[in-house]
Structure formats: C-alpha cells, structure tokens
Design an enzyme around this catalytic site. Sequence first.
Site, PDB file in Angstrom:
ATOM      1  N   ASP A 156       0.833  -1.210   0.000  1.00 46.68           N
ATOM      2  CA  ASP A 156       0.000   0.000   0.000  1.00 46.68           C
ATOM      3  C   ASP A 156       0.869   1.262   0.000  1.00 46.68           C
ATOM      4  O   ASP A 156       2.023   1.237   0.434  1.00 46.68           O
ATOM      5  CB  ASP A 156      -0.891   0.039   1.244  1.00 46.68           C
ATOM      6  CG  ASP A 156      -1.903  -1.095   1.241  1.00 46.68           C
ATOM      7  OD1 ASP A 156      -2.216  -1.590   0.153  1.00 46.68           O
ATOM      8  OD2 ASP A 156      -2.351  -1.462   2.345  1.00 46.68           O
TER       9      ASP A 156
HETATM   10  N1  URA Z   1      -1.407  -6.083   3.756  1.00 49.70           N
HETATM   11  C1  URA Z   1      -1.896  -4.819   3.777  1.00 49.70           C
HETATM   12  O1  URA Z   1      -2.940  -4.576   4.345  1.00 49.70           O
HETATM   13  N2  URA Z   1      -1.210  -3.862   3.137  1.00 49.70           N
HETATM   14  C2  URA Z   1      -0.028  -4.083   2.510  1.00 49.70           C
HETATM   15  O2  URA Z   1       0.566  -3.149   1.970  1.00 49.70           O
HETATM   16  C3  URA Z   1       0.473  -5.392   2.515  1.00 49.70           C
HETATM   17  C4  URA Z   1      -0.234  -6.382   3.127  1.00 49.70           C
END
Ligand code: URA
Length: 235
Positions: A102
């Site tokens: 993310d």
């Molecule tokens: N899980 C999440 O919620 N975000 C990420 O970036 C990676 C795994």
Amino acid sequence: MRLNRFLAEAGLASRRSSEDIILEGRVAINGHPVTDLATEVDAELDHVTVDGKRVHLKQKNIYILLHKPLNYVTTVKDEKGRDSVVDLIKISERIFPVGRLDYDTTGLLLLTNDGELSFRLTHPKFGVEKTYVAVLNKRITEKELAILRKGVRLFDGTTSPCKAKKLAKEAVEITIHEGKNKQVKRMFRKLGFKVRQLYRTRYGPLLLGKLKYGQWRNLKPQEVDALKKIVGLGS
Ligand code: URA
C-alpha cells in the site's frame, strides 16, 4: 514453450499481462498474427514480434530489493500522479514491483524484469511467506491473536492459518502466505483494530536488513537462487 511464458521470460510483462497482449492481437510469430493463448513458440527458431518489434528471450535479469518509503505507489504509473517506487531506482532497464504494498506501507519490496519469477512469487499456489510488523491503535490480547492465527472471514474468503506474535502491547509480527488485497489491515480491522503502521520485514527467504528508507541493492546470486528454488525454478 507457451507464448505467454515466452513473453514473460523475455521481461515484457507478467504472465497474466502477456495473455492480454496476445489477446489484443499485438503478437506475431514469423510474420503471422496470433491470438491463441495455447500457441507454442520455439525460442531459438521463431521470430516473435510485439507491436512489430522483435522480442528476444535472452535478457539480463535484474533483481532488486528496495526499502519502500511511505507515500509511494507500487504501480509503475499512478492515475493520481503520485510518486512510484520505480522512480527511486535509477537504472536504464525497465523493472516492475513484485506484488503490491500500500501507499502507506513501508519495508521490503522486490523489483525485477523477470516476469516468470514474479508470476510465481505472487501466485497463491506457491504460498510464499511474507512477514509484516503491524502497529495497532490499541493493545491486543493473546485471545485475539489466536483468532487471527486460525483465520478470519473477509468478504473475499477466509484467511488461511497464519503466524502471529506479539512484539509489544500494540505491535504484532504477522506472517501470511496469501496475497489478498490489503490483507493484513483487513484482518486486524475485522477484529476491531486499526493498523497505524505496517512494514514488511521478510519476503520468502529475503530479509529487509539494514537498508534505510528509499535505499536499494541488487540481490546476491545466492538470494536469487533461493527465491527461484521456493517457486520451483531452481536449477
Ligand atoms: N497487507 C496490507 O494490508 N497492506 C499491505 O501493503 C500489505 C499487506
């Protein structure tokens, strides 16, 4: 070999995206356009073109480990014009991130031009383990951790059993081997927690180590071998 695998190994795109390129009618073999996904190519003898340009199998594969900083997208281009992790790596070859982190997640991110390895590392069949540290908005109990370990029901399926260890009152180390979108945050949200910070410390056999935010390095040959081995590409 199959045409989509040939295109992925040539570093053109992931195996899935290569299928799209074939279906779009952009590929020709020995001058004849092909759209059949089952087409086989002889990597040595056939003359394969995409959009009229020759595609060769022989390429120098690049494998990079980056410490992703906050506020970078892991797509090559972003429709909102946000910075991409790809711009942090000043090399002339085209590389792409393996899987997604993310915008506000930090930590270990792998980038490569090896479409076949990337395809396998992100395919649920190979169950590559990823370890994250999640800092939560409130303290978590052992009972809640046990629920997390067993699996929680999300809208797109129940999560598989995972490892979860308390590091501090509000911090958990969690290891999953699936790759549902925003999986870790959604698992905690399901139990009523908000993830304040999320960072990835491990990807399969690779550890983040001492790299600072935004720093990157090439993988060592033994690390590339170890990655290939866990997805059945070992020699
Ligand atoms: N899980 C999440 O919620 N975000 C990420 O970036 C990676 C795994």
